[in-house]
Design a protein around this motif. Sequence first.
Motif, PDB file in Angstrom:
ATOM      1  N   PHE A 146       4.450   5.400   9.051  1.00  0.00           N
ATOM      2  CA  PHE A 146       4.809   5.843  10.404  1.00  0.00           C
ATOM      3  C   PHE A 146       6.170   6.539  10.396  1.00  0.00           C
ATOM      4  CE2 PHE A 146       7.406   4.600  14.151  1.00  0.00           C
ATOM      5  CZ  PHE A 146       6.797   5.397  15.098  1.00  0.00           C
ATOM      6  N   THR A 147       7.134   5.917   9.732  1.00  0.00           N
ATOM      7  CA  THR A 147       8.481   6.501   9.704  1.00  0.00           C
ATOM      8  C   THR A 147       8.466   7.855   9.012  1.00  0.00           C
ATOM      9  OG1 THR A 147       9.357   4.274   9.597  1.00  0.00           O
ATOM     10  CG2 THR A 147      10.887   6.046   9.117  1.00  0.00           C
ATOM     11  N   GLY A 201       6.018   9.976   8.881  1.00  0.00           N
ATOM     12  CA  GLY A 201       5.424  10.931   9.822  1.00  0.00           C
ATOM     13  C   GLY A 201       6.386  11.316  10.933  1.00  0.00           C
ATOM     14  N   LEU A 202       7.121  10.317  11.434  1.00  0.00           N
ATOM     15  CA  LEU A 202       8.076  10.551  12.516  1.00  0.00           C
ATOM     16  C   LEU A 202       9.123  11.581  12.108  1.00  0.00           C
ATOM     17  CD1 LEU A 202       8.441   9.271  15.321  1.00  0.00           C
ATOM     18  CD2 LEU A 202      10.024   7.655  14.292  1.00  0.00           C
ATOM     19  N   PHE A 203       9.456  11.585  10.838  1.00  0.00           N
ATOM     20  CA  PHE A 203      10.458  12.531  10.340  1.00  0.00           C
ATOM     21  C   PHE A 203       9.828  13.863   9.931  1.00  0.00           C
ATOM     22  CE2 PHE A 203      14.728  10.682  10.127  1.00  0.00           C
ATOM     23  CZ  PHE A 203      14.459   9.435  10.633  1.00  0.00           C
ATOM     24  N   GLY A 204       8.551  14.033  10.271  1.00  0.00           N
ATOM     25  CA  GLY A 204       7.902  15.330  10.070  1.00  0.00           C
ATOM     26  C   GLY A 204       7.430  15.603   8.660  1.00  0.00           C
ATOM     27  N   LYS A 260      11.680   1.967   4.845  1.00  0.00           N
ATOM     28  CA  LYS A 260      11.453   2.858   5.997  1.00  0.00           C
ATOM     29  C   LYS A 260      12.507   3.973   6.015  1.00  0.00           C
ATOM     30  CE  LYS A 260      10.471   0.867  10.090  1.00  0.00           C
ATOM     31  NZ  LYS A 260       9.201   1.418  10.590  1.00  0.00           N
ATOM     32  N   ASN A 319       7.736  19.300  15.927  1.00  0.00           N
ATOM     33  CA  ASN A 319       7.466  18.286  14.897  1.00  0.00           C
ATOM     34  C   ASN A 319       6.127  17.614  15.252  1.00  0.00           C
ATOM     35  OD1 ASN A 319       7.428  16.131  13.157  1.00  0.00           O
ATOM     36  ND2 ASN A 319       9.392  15.276  13.786  1.00  0.00           N
ATOM     37  N   ARG A 321       3.895  16.442  13.321  1.00  0.00           N
ATOM     38  CA  ARG A 321       3.625  15.211  12.540  1.00  0.00           C
ATOM     39  C   ARG A 321       4.283  14.011  13.210  1.00  0.00           C
ATOM     40  NH1 ARG A 321       4.632  18.440   7.644  1.00  0.00           N
ATOM     41  NH2 ARG A 321       2.609  18.981   6.774  1.00  0.00           N
ATOM     42  N   GLY A 322       5.455  14.254  13.788  1.00  0.00           N
ATOM     43  CA  GLY A 322       6.140  13.182  14.505  1.00  0.00           C
ATOM     44  C   GLY A 322       5.355  12.765  15.741  1.00  0.00           C
ATOM     45  N   ALA A 378       2.426  10.835  14.623  1.00  0.00           N
ATOM     46  CA  ALA A 378       2.801   9.488  14.156  1.00  0.00           C
ATOM     47  C   ALA A 378       2.909   8.538  15.343  1.00  0.00           C
ATOM     48  CB  ALA A 378       4.123   9.550  13.393  1.00  0.00           C
ATOM     49  N   GLU A 381      14.649   4.079  15.687  1.00  0.00           N
ATOM     50  CA  GLU A 381      13.922   4.907  14.737  1.00  0.00           C
ATOM     51  C   GLU A 381      13.491   6.227  15.386  1.00  0.00           C
ATOM     52  OE1 GLU A 381      10.765   3.717  11.329  1.00  0.00           O
ATOM     53  OE2 GLU A 381      10.555   2.795  13.277  1.00  0.00           O
ATOM     54  N   ALA A 401      15.192  10.161  14.611  1.00  0.00           N
ATOM     55  CA  ALA A 401      14.240  11.054  13.929  1.00  0.00           C
ATOM     56  C   ALA A 401      14.418  12.489  14.436  1.00  0.00           C
ATOM     57  CB  ALA A 401      12.811  10.584  14.190  1.00  0.00           C
ATOM     58  N   PRO A 402      14.041  13.466  13.602  1.00  0.00           N
ATOM     59  CA  PRO A 402      14.161  14.864  14.039  1.00  0.00           C
ATOM     60  C   PRO A 402      13.022  15.253  14.978  1.00  0.00           C
ATOM     61  CG  PRO A 402      13.323  14.771  11.805  1.00  0.00           C
ATOM     62  CD  PRO A 402      13.578  13.364  12.213  1.00  0.00           C
TER      63      PRO A 402
END
Lengths: 308, 253
Positions: A101-102, A104-107, A147, B2, B4-5, B8, B91, B95-96
């Motif tokens: 998940f982390t 993915g969150l960071f792209g 993470k 983003n 993907r973000g 997610a 988190e 995140a970006p």
Amino acid sequence: MRPLISVVNLSKTYEGGFTALHDISLEIREGEILALLGPNGAGKTTLISIVCGIVNPGGGSVTVDGFDIVADYRQSRERIGLVPQELTTDAFESVWNTVSFTRGLFGKAPDPDYIEQLLKDLSLWDKKDNRIMQLSGGMKRRLMIAKALSHEPRILFLDEPTAGVDVSLRQDMWGLVRRLRESGVTIILTTHYIEEAEEIADRVGVINRGRIVVVEDKVELMRKMGSKQLTLDLHDTLDQVPEALAEYGLELQNDGQQLVYTYDVHRERTGITALLGALSEAGIRFRDLKTDQSSLEDIFVNLVREQE
Amino acid sequence: MNWRGVLAIYRFEMARTFRTLFQSVVSPVISTALYFVVFGSAIGSRIQEVEGVSYGSFIVPGLIMLSLMTQSVSNASFGIYFPKFTGTIYEILSAPISYLEIAFGYVGAAATKSVMVGLIILATAGLFVPLEIAHPWWMLLFLLLTAITFSLFGFIIGIWADNFEKLQIIPLLVVTPLVFLGGSFYSVDMLPPVWQKISLLNPVMYLVSGFRWSFYELSDVTVGVSLLMICVFLGACIFLVWRIFATGYRIKT
């Protein structure tokens, strides 16, 4: 060398009026381990939180690898991994899912091989399908690191990474931090444990009451600010330091069995030869002698005390 | 963007739904079945028909709207409130990912869940009463717009709330009464003239009316007005979310 993180005149005042940071300026070099030391409420976590984007900056600016944390927040944040002080995780999620998940969150595109290796490196591979609530405290701490590293950051912030951690795990954590540095990750850690900074940091920054007191190479700091002590075990106990030795500022310790002389190693003359001569003239004999270098902790305590 | 973000967050929220399947899906279905028993059988046997539609069938759009709105609000508000409560919001904030993308993830997941529940209720209703959908595309449009709008509304509540009581107070004291008084179980024409006028102040009435029109071509106001009202409500929610993100209200210090 261009700094990887550049903090310029950063300040922060919270809504209640409390000023956590006063015009802080700091440069963090690529590939180093910087330890930020400071008492509770010194502003360490605020500083980290601003760089990572969790808290809004007041005044000043911060750039990460040349990218402004506000204007270019995507570029700056994708370079950073953060391990917060608190073990904040979604208790019902599995280890594998939360790390993915982390990422993915960071792209970042999914990379099961990388996640697998990461979990193996952190001794979490056999727990990958376990729910986080089933992990021990030490495992949760390692999971937080997994993470933070899931998106392959160049910079890792560790906020009190060994708070409440037992001695054995603390040693493991230090080993891990060293390995990460060897792999090219720049590490900034805050800690209460001075021995942690002494053990693993390249540079040390002391922050107190929202101000940077000193940022210095660790060895250099200890060389510059450290003092040495000469301890003499006396042959015969003394009731008091003789008048003739008053100029040396000696301390009588251990029920008059020891004389302690504190001196500055950087002075041209340490005064040791003269002291030994004066002791001989005063008829004071000693059985043994030893010298001690002041620790980073002593330096830290002195610096903070000076500020107060 | 983003994406993907966004994905997610969306997947994470959907996974939570499937982990709590009973609470998320089965529970509203059981509640709806109970509504059919109480309203459809007990009251329906006395009312018989409303403008040519059996009472049991008449209340189906209202029941779907009731669940759709309450589920959208509760899913979205809980989705964003829980990370704030546990501290895992750090988190998301580090995140970006932009605020807009964060909202896409949470609101998208909440709206998906409530649409799923709405469609399940529709299927469940089909077991109890005869159903016809005169304008299926309009029905889907109303379903989606309502789900998105109320998920945005729930998202706002989740950001505003700083304890569990506040999280519940708006859905319980505002949304549910408005839905019940918005013609979910009756036609506004059945009310005395004064209450008909008061009902016009209830925004939910327009949504229920438009949704019911897509089933039976029966409505308390014209479908254009219903559509306009939901667009106004959607616009208001988008504006509020934008202001929240612009100021960092209750997200960042």
